[in-house]
Design a protein around this motif. Structure first.
Motif, PDB file in Angstrom:
ATOM      1  N   UNK A  12      -7.719 -13.003 -17.577  1.00  0.00           N
ATOM      2  CA  UNK A  12      -6.298 -12.660 -17.484  1.00  0.00           C
ATOM      3  C   UNK A  12      -5.505 -13.559 -18.432  1.00  0.00           C
ATOM      4  N   UNK A  13      -4.638 -12.950 -19.226  1.00  0.00           N
ATOM      5  CA  UNK A  13      -3.824 -13.700 -20.172  1.00  0.00           C
ATOM      6  C   UNK A  13      -2.410 -13.870 -19.635  1.00  0.00           C
ATOM      7  N   UNK A  14      -1.886 -12.807 -19.012  1.00  0.00           N
ATOM      8  CA  UNK A  14      -0.478 -12.811 -18.624  1.00  0.00           C
ATOM      9  C   UNK A  14      -0.265 -11.992 -17.348  1.00  0.00           C
ATOM     10  N   UNK A  15       0.633 -12.509 -16.501  1.00  0.00           N
ATOM     11  CA  UNK A  15       1.048 -11.773 -15.296  1.00  0.00           C
ATOM     12  C   UNK A  15       2.566 -11.690 -15.290  1.00  0.00           C
ATOM     13  N   UNK A  65      -1.124  -8.207 -13.288  1.00  0.00           N
ATOM     14  CA  UNK A  65      -1.683  -8.507 -14.607  1.00  0.00           C
ATOM     15  C   UNK A  65      -1.063  -7.577 -15.644  1.00  0.00           C
ATOM     16  N   UNK A  66      -0.581  -8.171 -16.760  1.00  0.00           N
ATOM     17  CA  UNK A  66       0.007  -7.366 -17.835  1.00  0.00           C
ATOM     18  C   UNK A  66      -0.837  -7.416 -19.113  1.00  0.00           C
ATOM     19  N   UNK A  67      -1.663  -8.474 -19.253  1.00  0.00           N
ATOM     20  CA  UNK A  67      -2.524  -8.590 -20.435  1.00  0.00           C
ATOM     21  C   UNK A  67      -3.866  -9.204 -20.064  1.00  0.00           C
ATOM     22  N   UNK A  68      -4.912  -8.648 -20.680  1.00  0.00           N
ATOM     23  CA  UNK A  68      -6.265  -9.170 -20.536  1.00  0.00           C
ATOM     24  C   UNK A  68      -6.773  -9.637 -21.889  1.00  0.00           C
TER      25      UNK A  68
END
Length: 157
Positions: free
Chosen positions: A79-82, A88-91
Motif C-alpha cells: 500500500x502506498x497511499x490511503x 487504499x488509493x494507491x498500490x
C-alpha cells in the motif's frame, strides 16, 4: 564577443567529434551475440512467459556464446497511499528477478538481481482498478526484460 580565431578551433573540434562518433544501435541484428540454450523461470507463469519470450527474441542460434539462464521472479504488492476514510488509493507493485547466468563456454556464473516498481491507482470501478494493476504489471515485466537484455548485450558484445 568571441572573434573568428576563437570560434574556428571550437567549430573544427566539434565537427571532428561528430564525424568520428561510431554510433551503433544496440539491438541491431549484428548485435545478437549470445545464444540462450536453456531458460528456466520460476514465479508467476504469465510474467515468466512474457520475460522468456522477450529475452529469447534476442537470442542468436549462430552465436558461439552459449548460456543457460535461471530466473526466479518474486512479486510484492504494498500500500502506498490511503485516503481520509482509510481506504487504499494507491498500490505499489514490486517485481524482483534473481537471475543466474551460466556461461557454457567459460563455465563462469553471473548472478544479478533486477528490480522494477510500478504504482497504480485504485478506482471506484473495480474493472478500472484491475486494468490499472494489469498495466502496472506489464510495465514492471517489460522493465525487467529490458534490464536483463541490456546486461546480456553489454556482456556479450
Amino acid at each position: 564577443e568571441m572573434n573568428f580565431l576563437t570560434k574556428f578551433p571550437i567549430m573544427i573540434l566539434t565537427l571532428l567529434l561528430l564525424v568520428n562518433c561510431s554510433y551503433e544501435k544496440i539491438n541491431s541484428p549484428g548485435q545478437k551475440k549470445f545464444f540462450i540454450q536453456e531458460i528456466n523461470i520460476t514465479g508467476d507463469t504469465r510474467s515468466a512467459f512474457i520475460i522468456k519470450k522477450r529475452v529469447m527474441r534476442d537470442s542468436n542460434q549462430d552465436s558461439s556464446n552459449k548460456i543457460m539462464m535461471k530466473v526466479d521472479l518474486e512479486e510484492n504488492l504494498s500500500i502506498v497511499e490511503k485516503n481520509i476514510q482509510n481506504k487504499v488509493t494507491k498500490y505499489k507493485l514490486s517485481l524482483l528477478a534473481k537471475v543466474l547466468i551460466d556461461d557454457l563456454n567459460s563455465f563462469n556464473k553471473f548472478e544479478r538481481n533486477y528490480n522494477a516498481n510500478s504504482v497504480y491507482e485504485v478506482n471506484e470501478r473495480y474493472s478500472t482498478t484491475v486494468e490499472n494493476a494489469k498495466e502496472a504489471k506489464k510495465t514492471a515485466i517489460e522493465s525487467i526484460a529490458n534490464q536483463i537484455l541490456d546486461d546480456l548485450k553489454i556482456n556479450y558484445n
